[in-house]
Design an enzyme around this catalytic site. Sequence first.
Site, short mmCIF file in Angstrom:
data_model
loop_
_atom_site.label_atom_id
_atom_site.label_comp_id
_atom_site.label_asym_id
_atom_site.label_seq_id
_atom_site.Cartn_x
_atom_site.Cartn_y
_atom_site.Cartn_z
N GLU A 107 0.85 -1.20 0.00
CA GLU A 107 0.00 0.00 0.00
C GLU A 107 0.87 1.24 0.00
O GLU A 107 1.97 1.24 0.56
CB GLU A 107 -0.85 0.03 1.28
CG GLU A 107 -2.10 -0.82 1.22
CD GLU A 107 -3.31 -0.02 0.75
OE1 GLU A 107 -3.12 1.05 0.12
OE2 GLU A 107 -4.43 -0.46 1.03
N ASP A 108 0.38 2.32 -0.58
CA ASP A 108 1.08 3.60 -0.50
C ASP A 108 0.88 4.22 0.88
O ASP A 108 1.83 4.70 1.50
CB ASP A 108 0.61 4.56 -1.60
CG ASP A 108 -0.92 4.65 -1.70
OD1 ASP A 108 -1.64 3.92 -0.97
OD2 ASP A 108 -1.40 5.46 -2.52
N ASP B 156 -4.65 5.14 5.83
CA ASP B 156 -5.26 6.34 6.42
C ASP B 156 -6.34 5.87 7.39
O ASP B 156 -6.04 5.50 8.53
CB ASP B 156 -5.79 7.18 5.25
CG ASP B 156 -6.34 8.52 5.65
OD1 ASP B 156 -5.88 9.08 6.65
OD2 ASP B 156 -7.24 9.04 4.95
N GLY C 179 -7.84 3.11 7.05
CA GLY C 179 -7.65 1.66 7.10
C GLY C 179 -8.71 0.90 6.33
O GLY C 179 -8.62 -0.32 6.18
N ASP D 189 -1.32 10.88 -5.47
CA ASP D 189 -1.79 11.93 -6.38
C ASP D 189 -2.74 12.90 -5.70
O ASP D 189 -3.25 12.66 -4.60
CB ASP D 189 -2.54 11.30 -7.57
CG ASP D 189 -3.95 10.84 -7.17
OD1 ASP D 189 -4.09 10.21 -6.10
OD2 ASP D 189 -4.90 11.14 -7.92
P1 5GP Z 1 -7.99 4.64 3.67
O1 5GP Z 1 -8.91 3.63 3.05
O2 5GP Z 1 -6.91 4.02 4.52
O3 5GP Z 1 -8.71 5.73 4.36
O4 5GP Z 1 -7.31 5.40 2.49
C1 5GP Z 1 -6.41 4.83 1.67
C2 5GP Z 1 -6.36 5.59 0.36
O5 5GP Z 1 -6.76 6.96 0.49
C3 5GP Z 1 -4.93 5.61 -0.12
O6 5GP Z 1 -4.62 4.44 -0.85
C4 5GP Z 1 -4.91 6.88 -0.92
O7 5GP Z 1 -5.36 6.62 -2.22
C5 5GP Z 1 -5.90 7.80 -0.23
N1 5GP Z 1 -5.20 8.71 0.70
C6 5GP Z 1 -5.27 8.74 2.04
N2 5GP Z 1 -4.49 9.72 2.57
C7 5GP Z 1 -3.90 10.31 1.51
C8 5GP Z 1 -2.97 11.41 1.38
O8 5GP Z 1 -2.49 12.03 2.35
N3 5GP Z 1 -2.60 11.72 0.12
C9 5GP Z 1 -3.07 11.08 -0.98
N4 5GP Z 1 -2.63 11.49 -2.18
N5 5GP Z 1 -3.95 10.05 -0.90
C10 5GP Z 1 -4.35 9.68 0.33
#
Ligand code: 5GP
Length: 176
Positions: A100-101, A104, A106, A160
């Site tokens: 994963e990049d 956030d 999760g 991005d």
């Molecule tokens: P989660 O499902 O953990 O909330 O979010 C994961 C996805 O949200 C990441 O794979 C990414 O695409 C996007 N994301 C969350 N935080 C960031 C951030 O700070 N910058 C960017 N560019 N994308 C984010």
Amino acid sequence: MPDGQLEPRISAEQIQLRIAEMGRAIGQDFPEGGRRLWLVAALKGACLFQADLARAIDRDTALGFVRAVSYGAGTESSGSVMIVNELHDNIANADVILVEDIVDTGRTARVLLDHLAAHGPRTLRLASLLDKPSRREMPIAIDYRGFEIADEFVVGYGLDHAESYRNLPGISVLQL
Ligand code: 5GP
């Protein structure tokens, strides 16, 4: 076209040094001679990380790809995550690492880990370049973590904003 101000956070050199350490740790945990090792990238954001991490692991490594999207506008996701590219490889009985990049809330990692688990891997771990623990909504164990960051919106190195900034070699905070 890109807009907003960029404030550098993690340099390209710091990223590469950290990935070298992560690659060594993965190589020690999964030495050659065992099962096949798959690195499955969560597209699109993890593609650069997967490419560099794979080259930092000193053993044969297979590459797979999945893609989940979360619905919502701007820099906040709405919470509903859908898989739009399923895994098309046979990972049954293999060692698998979801790449994963950023983790956030999760939610994306949860959906993708469940998707991969349904394919019957022998082991399933998670590697994430970035971790924003202050935003977590569900417990996610990150086995290989690059950097912990604060609750700021970052771009670069695969991440991005509206499809811009992914090819920056370092990571910056984007002020819109
Ligand atoms: P989660 O499902 O953990 O909330 O979010 C994961 C996805 O949200 C990441 O794979 C990414 O695409 C996007 N994301 C969350 N935080 C960031 C951030 O700070 N910058 C960017 N560019 N994308 C984010």
